[in-house]
Design a protein around this motif. Structure first.
Motif, PDB file in Angstrom:
ATOM      1  N   ARG A   1       0.842  -1.197   0.000  1.00 21.19           N
ATOM      2  CA  ARG A   1       0.000   0.000   0.000  1.00 21.19           C
ATOM      3  C   ARG A   1       0.876   1.245   0.000  1.00 21.19           C
ATOM      4  NH1 ARG A   1      -2.984  -3.350   3.241  1.00 21.19           N
ATOM      5  NH2 ARG A   1      -5.124  -3.675   2.549  1.00 21.19           N
ATOM      6  N   HIS A   2       0.394   2.241  -0.729  1.00 23.33           N
ATOM      7  CA  HIS A   2       1.071   3.541  -0.725  1.00 23.33           C
ATOM      8  C   HIS A   2      -0.003   4.607  -0.910  1.00 23.33           C
ATOM      9  CE1 HIS A   2       4.196   6.481  -1.091  1.00 23.33           C
ATOM     10  NE2 HIS A   2       3.781   6.852  -2.275  1.00 23.33           N
ATOM     11  N   THR A   3       0.001   5.605  -0.036  1.00 20.45           N
ATOM     12  CA  THR A   3      -0.971   6.691  -0.101  1.00 20.45           C
ATOM     13  C   THR A   3      -0.210   7.986  -0.381  1.00 20.45           C
ATOM     14  OG1 THR A   3      -2.408   5.540   1.463  1.00 20.45           O
ATOM     15  CG2 THR A   3      -2.812   7.891   1.141  1.00 20.45           C
ATOM     16  N   PHE A   4      -0.745   8.765  -1.319  1.00 20.53           N
ATOM     17  CA  PHE A   4      -0.112  10.028  -1.694  1.00 20.53           C
ATOM     18  C   PHE A   4      -1.178  11.018  -2.132  1.00 20.53           C
ATOM     19  CE2 PHE A   4      -0.174   7.194  -5.280  1.00 20.53           C
ATOM     20  CZ  PHE A   4      -0.515   7.977  -6.375  1.00 20.53           C
ATOM     21  N   HIS A   5      -0.798  12.277  -2.268  1.00 17.98           N
ATOM     22  CA  HIS A   5      -1.734  13.353  -2.595  1.00 17.98           C
ATOM     23  C   HIS A   5      -1.414  13.923  -3.971  1.00 17.98           C
ATOM     24  CE1 HIS A   5      -3.682  17.352  -2.283  1.00 17.98           C
ATOM     25  NE2 HIS A   5      -4.551  16.682  -1.561  1.00 17.98           N
TER      26      HIS A   5
END
Length: 144
Positions: free
Chosen positions: A7-11
């Motif tokens: 998982r990787h969360t970014f904006h």
């Protein structure tokens, strides 16, 4: 079949609709994944798009191998997801969850990598993680 979840969360400073539109087009994945050099045989079947993606691997900097993978792509206004079937016993399930946040979109990129044995899973998960992290930067550059 062993699996690994990444998982990787970014904006991204753009709307969920803009990201959904971009990620719903097979052609957008050329260069979005540093390994993908072409897409072909694109077929729309109701809510699904199926196509062949060409991944280019280089071994020892000289030997090149083009891996033809079968991709299924589905999208809703807030998600883009699907499956990737690669020769050699590797399969990926992927999902981009798109949430409006802070004047843009929070993208949660989830990959579930499946392989028929542990060493292959280790190699495939390592490559998938490299692509996942690179994709965040590329997508932010393209749409942010």
């Amino acid at each position: 079949m062993p699996k690994a979840t990444l998982r990787h969360t970014f904006h991204v400073r753009n709307t969920p609709a803009a990201l959904q539109a971009h990620l719903s087009q097979p052609q957008s994945y050329v260069g979005l994944s540093p390994l993908v050099i072409a897409v072909k045989d694109i077929r729309q079947n109701g809510e699904e798009t199926r196509y062949t993606s060409v991944e280019r691997f280089r071994f020892l900097g000289m030997v090149k191998y083009d891996n033809l993978i079968k991709v299924t792509l589905r999208s809703t206004p807030r998600t883009v997801e699907g499956e990737v079937d690669s020769p050699g016993g590797v399969r990926l399930d992927y999902r981009f969850a798109l949430t409006e946040r802070d004047g843009g979109t929070e993208v949660e990129d989830t990959l579930v990598v499946h392989a028929w044995n542990g060493p292959l899973l280790g190699y495939a998960a390592k490559k998938a993680r490299q692509v996942q992290l690179a994709r965040a930067g590329i997508l932010t550059s393209r749409l942010g």
